[in-house]
Design an enzyme around this catalytic site. Structure first.
Site, short mmCIF file in Angstrom:
data_model
loop_
_atom_site.label_atom_id
_atom_site.label_comp_id
_atom_site.label_asym_id
_atom_site.label_seq_id
_atom_site.Cartn_x
_atom_site.Cartn_y
_atom_site.Cartn_z
N HIS A 86 -6.30 19.58 55.58
CA HIS A 86 -5.70 19.76 53.97
C HIS A 86 -4.39 20.65 53.84
O HIS A 86 -4.05 21.39 54.80
CB HIS A 86 -7.09 19.93 53.03
CG HIS A 86 -7.20 21.37 53.29
ND1 HIS A 86 -7.88 21.87 54.47
CD2 HIS A 86 -7.47 22.48 52.36
CE1 HIS A 86 -8.32 23.24 54.32
NE2 HIS A 86 -7.93 23.63 52.88
N HIS A 88 -3.79 23.21 52.00
CA HIS A 88 -3.76 24.70 51.45
C HIS A 88 -3.18 25.50 52.30
O HIS A 88 -3.05 25.37 53.67
CB HIS A 88 -5.39 25.15 51.18
CG HIS A 88 -5.92 24.83 49.99
ND1 HIS A 88 -7.25 24.56 49.75
CD2 HIS A 88 -5.31 24.44 49.00
CE1 HIS A 88 -7.63 24.53 48.58
NE2 HIS A 88 -6.34 24.19 47.89
N ASP A 90 -3.26 28.37 53.81
CA ASP A 90 -3.66 29.10 55.14
C ASP A 90 -4.09 28.23 56.08
O ASP A 90 -4.26 28.43 57.34
CB ASP A 90 -5.00 29.85 54.65
CG ASP A 90 -6.18 28.97 53.99
OD1 ASP A 90 -5.81 28.12 53.18
OD2 ASP A 90 -7.15 29.22 54.48
#
Length: 329
Positions: A86, A88, A90
């Site tokens: 995904h 995000h 991090d």
């Protein structure tokens, strides 16, 4: 160089090649980072490398992934596919540095980034600016996080998406090793005096016809192939039993365990899982082993998470940077 010296040199090279390649695991996972979103001194952001028959695949690419890749002594020129669960930060902020360094390392051909359709729109301008001199092409393969169709397949492995439940569209990944050849039965090979040139076809499923014209079925000549290894990666996601059919019976499951029991309500609010929930899914899916990771920075010692998981699923391990999971030698 003296003839004896030449002989020794070539023997040494032969040994080195045999040791490095002949003894390399056929299916191995290297944990490069297993921390959650907030940076800590204990863990790096999420990144892994899956090595299937000497082909490298990266799962997620958090900051510092390129450094960890070097420390793991992986050859960057063998990395051809990067799978992003995904978008995000991090899980993807390390992408630009990695691709830039791969260019400096002499990578050629192409690198394929398998990610949500938004990835190319977001990343392409930065790649065109920072990696425009790279000697290889960067191609995006848009994947649907809700689909379970094959994302990638070759003669060694097939990769499928596992739909997860997070705050933004997210998927895990299932790596399935291709089924190997059947095993010849030595006693039958000797009994029927099967010539060497016929044995490769028999291992691939062919019957054998004797000089007298008798058909010997393959099932009499061979044993089933060694079971194919399977690895499932599930991070980030809240607890959801809908993933059980996709991970059932895998040799190893990596599942996020961001929080402990006391933070279960917070885990649900943040669309993450607890260690106990990860273990519950591992038990329901009857997996071989569970590796938990994506630890919140609030924990200075993850042993409490391990203990909670092992109460449900004893064969649980804590992920850590530098960890190697060998599924098949």
């Amino acid at each position: 160089m003296h003839p004896k010296g030449c002989t020794f040199f070539f023997l040494f090279i032969t040994f080195a090649i045999h040791y490095n390649y002949g003894h390399m695991p056929r299916f191995e996972i290297d944990i490069l980072g297993c921390g959650a979103a907030k940076p800590s001194l204990r863990h790096l952001p999420t990144a892994q490398v899956v090595n299937v028959r000497d082909k490298l695949f990266m799962i997620d690419c958090g900051e510092g992934a390129q450094i960890s890749l070097c420390r793991a002594r992986h050859n960057m020129t063998r990395l051809g596919h990067i799978f992003l669960s995904h978008l995000h930060g991090d899980h993807c902020f390390g992408l630009f540095g990695l691709l830039s360094t791969m260019g400096l390392s002499g990578h050629t051909g192409e690198v394929v980034i398998h990610a949500h359709p938004d990835a190319e729109r977001l990343f392409r301008p930065m790649l065109d600016y920072f990696c425009r001199e790279n000697p290889f092409d960067i191609r995006f393969n848009a994947i649907s996080p809700s689909s379970t169709e094959a994302i990638y397949s070759d003669r060694s492995v097939t990769v499928r998406a596992i739909p997860l439940k997070h705050r933004i569209p997210t998927c895990g990944f299932l790596f399935e090793e291709a089924e190997g050849e059947r095993h010849l039965r030595g006693d039958m090979v000797e009994f029927y005096n099967i010539p060497t040139y016929r044995r490769a076809g028999i291992k691939q499923g062919e019957d054998f016809i004797t000089p007298e014209g008798k058909v010997v079925p393959n099932s009499m000549l061979t044993l089933p192939p060694t079971p194919a290894a399977r690895y499932a990666y599930c991070s980030d996601t809240m607890y959801t039993t809908r993933i059980v059919p996709y991970i059932e019976g895998v040799d190893a499951l990596y599942h996020e365990a961001t929080y402990g029991d006391q933070e279960e309500a917070w885990a649900s609010k943040r669309f993450h899982s607890t260690a106990r929930q990860a273990a519950t899914l591992a038990k329901q899916a009857q997996v071989g082993k569970l590796i938990i990771g994506h630890f919140s920075s609030r924990y200075k010692d993850e042993k409490i998470l391990l203990a909670q998981a092992q109460e449900v699923f004893p064969n649980t391990s804590l992920a850590h940077e530098g960890m190697k999971i060998i599924l098949k030698k």
